[in-house]
Scaffold this motif. Structure first.
Motif, PDB file in Angstrom:
ATOM      1  N   ARG A  72      11.352  -5.126  89.473  1.00 44.79           N
ATOM      2  CA  ARG A  72      10.191  -6.290  89.016  1.00 44.79           C
ATOM      3  C   ARG A  72      10.387  -6.082  87.677  1.00 44.79           C
ATOM      4  NH1 ARG A  72       5.059  -6.294  92.100  1.00 44.79           N
ATOM      5  NH2 ARG A  72       4.094  -5.989  90.255  1.00 44.79           N
ATOM      6  N   ARG A  73      10.624  -5.099  87.022  1.00 42.21           N
ATOM      7  CA  ARG A  73      10.964  -4.940  85.425  1.00 42.21           C
ATOM      8  C   ARG A  73      11.810  -6.269  85.262  1.00 42.21           C
ATOM      9  NH1 ARG A  73      10.935   0.349  85.337  1.00 42.21           N
ATOM     10  NH2 ARG A  73      13.091   0.546  84.946  1.00 42.21           N
TER      11      ARG A  73
ATOM     12  N   ASP B 151       8.405 -13.351  82.260  1.00 44.33           N
ATOM     13  CA  ASP B 151       7.113 -13.099  81.596  1.00 44.33           C
ATOM     14  C   ASP B 151       7.311 -12.823  80.141  1.00 44.33           C
ATOM     15  OD1 ASP B 151       4.418 -12.879  81.981  1.00 44.33           O
ATOM     16  OD2 ASP B 151       4.354 -10.907  82.174  1.00 44.33           O
TER      17      ASP B 151
ATOM     18  N   LEU C 246      12.317  -0.830  93.638  1.00 40.27           N
ATOM     19  CA  LEU C 246      11.619  -2.041  93.517  1.00 40.27           C
ATOM     20  C   LEU C 246      10.843  -2.031  92.162  1.00 40.27           C
ATOM     21  CD1 LEU C 246       9.837  -4.325  94.831  1.00 40.27           C
ATOM     22  CD2 LEU C 246       8.171  -2.420  95.260  1.00 40.27           C
ATOM     23  N   ASP C 247      10.735  -0.975  91.480  1.00 38.61           N
ATOM     24  CA  ASP C 247      10.600  -0.885  90.118  1.00 38.61           C
ATOM     25  C   ASP C 247      11.241  -1.564  89.205  1.00 38.61           C
ATOM     26  OD1 ASP C 247       7.874  -0.087  90.501  1.00 38.61           O
ATOM     27  OD2 ASP C 247       8.287   2.055  89.699  1.00 38.61           O
TER      28      ASP C 247
ATOM     29  N   LEU D 194      10.150  -9.422  96.172  1.00 37.31           N
ATOM     30  CA  LEU D 194      10.775  -8.361  96.108  1.00 37.31           C
ATOM     31  C   LEU D 194      10.140  -7.256  97.001  1.00 37.31           C
ATOM     32  CD1 LEU D 194      11.607  -8.169  92.354  1.00 37.31           C
ATOM     33  CD2 LEU D 194      12.976  -8.220  93.899  1.00 37.31           C
ATOM     34  N   GLN D 195       8.735  -7.295  97.142  1.00 39.37           N
ATOM     35  CA  GLN D 195       7.923  -6.399  97.921  1.00 39.37           C
ATOM     36  C   GLN D 195       8.673  -6.217  99.471  1.00 39.37           C
ATOM     37  OE1 GLN D 195       5.456  -5.073  96.001  1.00 39.37           O
ATOM     38  NE2 GLN D 195       5.485  -3.554  97.751  1.00 39.37           N
TER      39      GLN D 195
ATOM     40  N   VAL E   9      12.574  -8.708  86.557  1.00 41.69           N
ATOM     41  CA  VAL E   9      11.894 -10.177  86.624  1.00 41.69           C
ATOM     42  C   VAL E   9      11.203 -10.434  85.548  1.00 41.69           C
ATOM     43  CG1 VAL E   9      10.468 -11.469  88.076  1.00 41.69           C
ATOM     44  CG2 VAL E   9      12.647 -10.520  89.139  1.00 41.69           C
ATOM     45  N   SER E  10      10.151  -9.426  85.333  1.00 41.93           N
ATOM     46  CA  SER E  10       9.220  -9.526  84.295  1.00 41.93           C
ATOM     47  C   SER E  10       9.657  -9.630  82.968  1.00 41.93           C
ATOM     48  CB  SER E  10       8.149  -8.208  84.272  1.00 41.93           C
ATOM     49  OG  SER E  10       7.821  -8.015  83.068  1.00 41.93           O
TER      50      SER E  10
ATOM     51  N   LEU F 145       6.556 -16.402  89.264  1.00 42.22           N
ATOM     52  CA  LEU F 145       6.520 -14.774  89.114  1.00 42.22           C
ATOM     53  C   LEU F 145       5.956 -14.188  90.370  1.00 42.22           C
ATOM     54  CD1 LEU F 145       7.198 -12.575  87.040  1.00 42.22           C
ATOM     55  CD2 LEU F 145       4.793 -12.863  86.081  1.00 42.22           C
ATOM     56  N   ALA F 146       4.745 -14.654  90.895  1.00 43.75           N
ATOM     57  CA  ALA F 146       4.050 -13.964  91.802  1.00 43.75           C
ATOM     58  C   ALA F 146       4.968 -14.233  93.034  1.00 43.75           C
ATOM     59  CB  ALA F 146       2.469 -14.716  91.972  1.00 43.75           C
TER      60      ALA F 146
ATOM     61  N   TYR G 296       7.910 -11.787  92.705  1.00 47.18           N
ATOM     62  CA  TYR G 296       7.355 -10.202  92.972  1.00 47.18           C
ATOM     63  C   TYR G 296       7.060 -10.243  94.498  1.00 47.18           C
ATOM     64  CZ  TYR G 296       6.219  -8.848  88.184  1.00 47.18           C
ATOM     65  OH  TYR G 296       6.531  -8.839  87.027  1.00 47.18           O
TER      66      TYR G 296
END
Ligand code: GLY
Length: 471
Positions: A209-210, A217, A205-206, A178-179, A212-213, A171-172, A175
């Motif tokens: 990230r969502r 996650d 990006l938001d 993506l950054q 992926v989460s 996950l990290a 992220y």
């Protein structure tokens, strides 16, 4: 007509590819006899088992039931509408033990698998181990759909054109990527099977990230989302090209275009498919040639080189870009709802092609299928709430009046028939109205006129199938 493989000689190492079958297939007794010989009797008919329960399986059962060489089509488990064209058997598509027992008991001549889950779970391996003839790729070959990460590596390693892609299991790190990608439009995919819903096109990006989460996650797709694939967003026009293959020879089918987003203007969440047209507007002869040589032949060749000989139907989901066609996804099965438009357009008997693919002798058929030159459209009606939670059991009105329509078929995706004979909703995608027309406008108008006669509580459908603008 059998042609040599139109691939650059540099990729012609390893297992040979005999050729591409195209043009018109005229059903000769000799080749059909070869197809049927495994039955081991003079009887020239087979019983067929179609595995699955959706609109695709209805279209396959409907088409196979028209074959002069088919006695009975069974469908396991089937659905209310499929029971109009096949004998439904209450065995789930993943219950291999009972499917095999049924195939043996009924002396089934060919089993045709619709959905991806049993293919990825190894139904073909299980049937073949018992000496039963079955159409589809084995478990290792079906990974071309079961693992998006595998499919992307395949493209990369074998020069099959696709978008740039990056795979993550952490996950990290996802992220972090993506950054660095800086909020540009990007496609986020769950690597595993997610019933066509594991793809998000993200514009910020938001959003990315969502996505992926949700996958890594929040476990939205279970294990399927623990590995994510990011893909460069491509501009162009989508198109699906499917080919039957025995791992050596390919038989490309006509093109089609799916509409995956729930709402008009390609808005809203992705679904299993809200409608399709055939031919696809983007599939001009030059594009088709490019897809055949750079995608279909190349992929079958690549799979053979990887030790995963691919038999069955290979579905290439493509974006036709200014630089040529690019593979967005592979599926290891017929598309839904593409199959509905392909089956209504196919004039040839489907059976000899499926048998020859399963037996590894497609090259014995002298040419590909004959197609109705008229275009076809299909529009899917869904339950209120789909692709989220929806209610079932709503009575469906208006189907009877459509039975007599020529070149128009209502394929059922999620219906049951109650003891009084009333069709009721039993799924998110409920039915797909499919029609031929003298042109695409007429095919679409016929679908929409039929949908005006059908009603169930909460019913909705896209009003812009076949009207999509270029991206
Ligand atoms: N029509 C898209 C699919 O079958 O996956």
């Amino acid at each position: 007509m059998v042609q040599g493989p139109p691939v650059p000689s540099s990729v012609l190492q390893g297992p040979s590819l005999h050729g591409i079958l195209m043009g018109e297939y005229s059903r000769g007794q000799e080749s059909l006899g070869t197809c049927l010989e495994h039955r081991g009797s003079k009887e020239r008919v087979l019983d067929i088992l179609v595995v699955g329960s959706g609109g695709r399986e209805h279209a396959l059962a409907w088409k196979l039931s028209q074959s002069p060489d088919v006695e009975t089509v069974f469908c396991a488990p089937g659905n209310g509408g499929i029971s109009l064209d096949a004998t439904c058997v209450p065995i789930e598509a993943t219950d291999f033990r009972n499917l095999i027992a049924f195939a043996k008991e009924k002396n089934i001549g060919l089993t045709v698998v619709g959905p991806e889950v049993p293919l990825c779970d190894g139904i073909v391996d299980a049937f073949q181990k018992e000496g039963l003839l079955i159409f589809g790729p084995n478990r290792r070959a079906a990974e071309i759909e079961g693992s998006k990460a595998f499919a992307r590596d395949l493209c990369l390693n074998h020069h099959i054109p696709g978008p740039h892609s990056w795979t993550f299991t952490n996950l990290a790190q996802a992220y972090g990527f993506l950054q660095a990608y800086n909020g540009e439009q990007i496609v986020v995919k769950a690597s595993g099977l997610a019933a066509g819903k594991g793809v998000r096109i993200c514009s910020s990006l938001d959003e990315a990230r969502r996505a992926v989460s949700d996958m890594m996650d929040a476990n939205l797709f279970g294990e399927a989302g623990h590995k994510v694939v990011f893909e460069q967003f491509l501009q162009g026009e989508e198109c699906s090209i499917l080919a039957l293959t025995d791992g050596d020879t390919i038989v490309p089918l006509e093109s089609a275009m799916d509409h995956k987003a729930l709402l008009e203007g390609d808005q809203g969440p992705n679904t299993g498919g809200m409608g399709a047209i055939s031919p696809a507007p983007a599939a001009n002869p030059r594009t088709i040639k490019q897809v055949e040589s750079h995608v279909l032949v190349q992929t079958i060749h690549a799979m053979a080189q990887e030790g995963r000989k691919y038999c069955g139907v290979l579905y290439a989901g493509l974006m036709v870009t200014p630089l040529g066609p690019r593979v967005l996804e592979f599926n290891a099965r017929f598309g839904d709802p593409e199959t509905q438009v392909l089956m209504i357009r196919m004039k040839s008997d489907l059976l000899p092609f499926l048998i020859a693919s399963s037996k590894g002798d497609l090259s014995a058929l002298k040419a590909g299928p004959v197609w109705d030159q008229r275009p076809a459209a299909t529009v899917v009606a869904v339950s209120g709430g789909y692709p989220g939670p929806y209610e079932k059991g709503k009575p469906i009105e208006g189907l009877d009046s459509l039975r007599e329509e020529e070149d128009l078929v209502v394929f059922h995706s999620g219906t049951v028939r109650d003891p009084e004979g009333v069709f009721r909703t039993n799924g998110g995608r409920v039915l797909s109205v499919t029609a031929l027309g003298s042109n695409m406008d007429q095919a679409l108008a016929r679908c929409y006129a039929a949908l005006d006669k059908i009603h169930f509580e909460g019913m909705s459908f896209r009003k812009d199938i076949g009207r999509r603008k270029k991206k």
